[in-house]
Design an enzyme around this catalytic site. Structure first.
Site, PDB file in Angstrom:
ATOM      1  CB  CYS A 205      -3.887   1.811   6.978  1.00  0.00           C
ATOM      2  SG  CYS A 205      -3.675   3.323   7.934  1.00  0.00           S
ATOM      3  NE  ARG A 206      -4.564   1.526   1.709  1.00  0.00           N
ATOM      4  CZ  ARG A 206      -4.311   2.182   0.585  1.00  0.00           C
ATOM      5  NH1 ARG A 206      -5.168   2.081  -0.429  1.00  0.00           N
ATOM      6  NH2 ARG A 206      -3.242   2.932   0.462  1.00  0.00           N
ATOM      7  CB  SER A 207       0.118  -3.460   2.799  1.00  0.00           C
ATOM      8  OG  SER A 207       0.999  -2.570   3.432  1.00  0.00           O
TER       9      SER A 207
ATOM     10  CB  CYS B 222      -0.986  -0.015   1.165  1.00  0.00           C
ATOM     11  SG  CYS B 222      -0.227   0.051   2.809  1.00  0.00           S
TER      12      CYS B 222
ATOM     13  CG  ASN C 255       4.246  -1.636   5.327  1.00  0.00           C
ATOM     14  OD1 ASN C 255       5.332  -1.948   5.775  1.00  0.00           O
ATOM     15  ND2 ASN C 255       3.294  -2.517   5.199  1.00  0.00           N
TER      16      ASN C 255
ATOM     17  CG  ASP D 162     -10.951  -2.981  -9.226  1.00  0.00           C
ATOM     18  OD1 ASP D 162     -11.143  -1.872  -8.688  1.00  0.00           O
ATOM     19  OD2 ASP D 162     -10.703  -3.112 -10.434  1.00  0.00           O
TER      20      ASP D 162
HETATM   21  P1  4NP Z   1      -1.876   2.905   4.021  1.00  0.00           P
HETATM   22  O1  4NP Z   1      -2.486   4.288   4.550  1.00  0.00           O
HETATM   23  O2  4NP Z   1      -1.303   3.174   2.644  1.00  0.00           O
HETATM   24  O3  4NP Z   1      -3.044   1.990   3.965  1.00  0.00           O
HETATM   25  O4  4NP Z   1      -0.832   2.494   5.030  1.00  0.00           O
HETATM   26  C1  4NP Z   1      -1.744   5.473   4.596  1.00  0.00           C
HETATM   27  C2  4NP Z   1      -0.925   5.719   5.668  1.00  0.00           C
HETATM   28  C3  4NP Z   1      -0.231   6.907   5.743  1.00  0.00           C
HETATM   29  C4  4NP Z   1      -0.348   7.840   4.725  1.00  0.00           C
HETATM   30  C5  4NP Z   1      -1.156   7.582   3.651  1.00  0.00           C
HETATM   31  C6  4NP Z   1      -1.855   6.400   3.590  1.00  0.00           C
HETATM   32  N1  4NP Z   1       0.339   9.058   4.803  1.00  0.00           N
HETATM   33  O5  4NP Z   1       0.167   9.914   3.913  1.00  0.00           O
HETATM   34  O6  4NP Z   1       1.117   9.289   5.751  1.00  0.00           O
END
Ligand code: 4NP
Length: 157
Positions: free
Chosen positions: A13-15, A8, A11, A122
């Site tokens: 939240c989602r992954s 993601c 790294n 998706d």
């Molecule tokens: P992730 O979410 O890609 O699912 O881990 C995010 C976490 C942090 C940020 C963006 C998305 N950020 O901009 O810091």
């Protein structure tokens, strides 16, 4: 060993959620010595941090352990992993940009569940911005089941 990498943006939240849920399914299927699971972010802002408390909270409610730390994807990942699964189209475009010569199956993580009709979209929406961690968990759970089925079929597991 079949090597699976979830990707993601941050790294956190989602992954990591996908890594934890998929690893748990692999363990329950008795395949932990056949399938290696990891996750990474395309961005480097959160390197070294534990997962977001929203991700940790939803995993805890489902009794799924996770203690990974955020890392940024490296070029060698593109040749070392067999399946590289992006959470959204932006992540996939970033991966493909660097993927010359990679033989990995590089796709949207939800493409398998989308194809078998178990989810209606998706891409995994980013809960970092809207806090919908339970909704993301549902998508990740269905996506992981469809992915594991695919990997078992393709690799005779
Ligand atoms: P992730 O979410 O890609 O699912 O881990 C995010 C976490 C942090 C940020 C963006 C998305 N950020 O901009 O810091």
């Amino acid at each position: 060993m079949v090597k699976v990498l979830f990707v993601c943006l941050g790294n956190i939240c989602r992954s990591p959620m996908a890594e934890a849920v998929f690893q748990n399914m692999v363990n329950e299927a008795g395949l932990s010595d056949k399938i290696f699971v990891d996750s990474a972010g395309t961005g480097g802002w959160h390197v070294g941090e534990s997962a977001h408390r929203g991700t940790l909270g939803v995993l805890k409610r489902h009794a799924i352990p996770y203690n990974g730390r955020a890392r940024q994807i490296a070029l060698r990942d593109l040749s070392e992993f067999d399946y590289i699964l992006a959470m959204d189209k932006s992540n996939l475009a970033n991966l493909r940009h660097y993927a010359d010569g990679s033989t990995a199956e590089m796709r949207l993580f939800l493409s398998y569940a989308y194809a078998d009709g178990s989810v209606a979209e998706d891409e995994v929406p980013d809960p970092y911005y809207d806090g919908r961690f339970d909704y993301v968990y549902d998508l990740v759970n269905k996506g992981s089941a469809a992915l594991l089925q695919r990997i078992r079929q393709q690799n005779g597991l």
